[in-house]
Design an enzyme around this catalytic site. Sequence first.
Site, PDB file in Angstrom:
ATOM      1  N   ASP A  11       0.827  -1.211   0.000  1.00 17.66           N
ATOM      2  CA  ASP A  11       0.000   0.000   0.000  1.00 17.66           C
ATOM      3  C   ASP A  11       0.865   1.266   0.000  1.00 17.66           C
ATOM      4  O   ASP A  11       1.962   1.276   0.562  1.00 17.66           O
ATOM      5  CB  ASP A  11      -0.911  -0.029   1.241  1.00 17.66           C
ATOM      6  CG  ASP A  11      -2.052   0.962   1.126  1.00 17.66           C
ATOM      7  OD1 ASP A  11      -2.278   1.503   0.019  1.00 17.66           O
ATOM      8  OD2 ASP A  11      -2.722   1.197   2.138  1.00 17.66           O
ATOM      9  N   ASN A  59     -10.563  -2.767  -6.665  1.00 15.54           N
ATOM     10  CA  ASN A  59      -9.745  -1.774  -7.387  1.00 15.54           C
ATOM     11  C   ASN A  59     -10.327  -1.384  -8.758  1.00 15.54           C
ATOM     12  O   ASN A  59      -9.923  -0.381  -9.338  1.00 15.54           O
ATOM     13  CB  ASN A  59      -8.305  -2.278  -7.585  1.00 15.54           C
ATOM     14  CG  ASN A  59      -7.469  -2.250  -6.313  1.00 15.54           C
ATOM     15  OD1 ASN A  59      -6.528  -3.009  -6.149  1.00 15.54           O
ATOM     16  ND2 ASN A  59      -7.800  -1.353  -5.388  1.00 15.54           N
TER      17      ASN A  59
END
Length: 238
Positions: A11, A59
Amino acid sequence: MKPAHIAIIMDGNGRWARARGLPRTAGHRAGVEALRRTVRAAGEMGVEWLTVYAFSSENWSRPKAEVSDLMGLLRLFIRRDLAELHQNGVRVRVIGSREGLEPDIAALLVEAESLTAQNTNMNLIVAFNYGARDEILRAAQALAADALAGRCDPALITQEDFEARLDTAGMPEPDLIIRTSGEQRLSNFLLWQAAYAEFVFLHCNWPDFSEDDLAAAIRVFEERERRFGSVAQQEAVS
Ligand code: FPP
């Protein structure tokens, strides 16, 4: 003891780029470099299983251009790195749903898996179009279909029966889950498999993740006491 299986939530690519006045895509590109370095370092450190969260089923809701960039990076990663991974004896497997993927991407995933299927030095699991709830739901559907067809008795279904229908069937559970960028959540990653995992959260953004960070996370893991719901070892005898 060293973790046999490390899973990583990579991340902070976007924040890494923003901090440098660069577009988010530059962050993802640097993220791929970090992924390359990490696979090499993990192999050298004797990590047997490495799982990376490359693209979640959520996503898809990102801007179209960013999704297309991430797809392009996966293509590039497989085309450029597959030969080296294979040479180093890495077995590549992909977890997640294959439904709705562009045909050339689906074919590349199959190619990566079949080329490396016999390798035994290290396992690299790429979570792509992966969401744990989706994975669990697909396993439940498979079991329900078996029950409906009379192949199993619902009352006798075991945890092992369930695990055998997850994308991770036959793989060990993660011992250590690392997340970069300071966020402290699982974000729909390996919900079933993480039941007894240890977590290490790091402040660095993914593109800055280094071999030293990996070694440090392993040291933290080694200092943890894992009890798996039982009591500490010295208390068990007193
Ligand atoms: C999180 O950063 C990262 C991702 C959504 C994808 C991870 C992808 C890579 C490391 C590179 C791609 C690799 C392959 C093989 C496809 P973020 O964009 O959520 O960062 P932010 O939270 O700072 O915005």
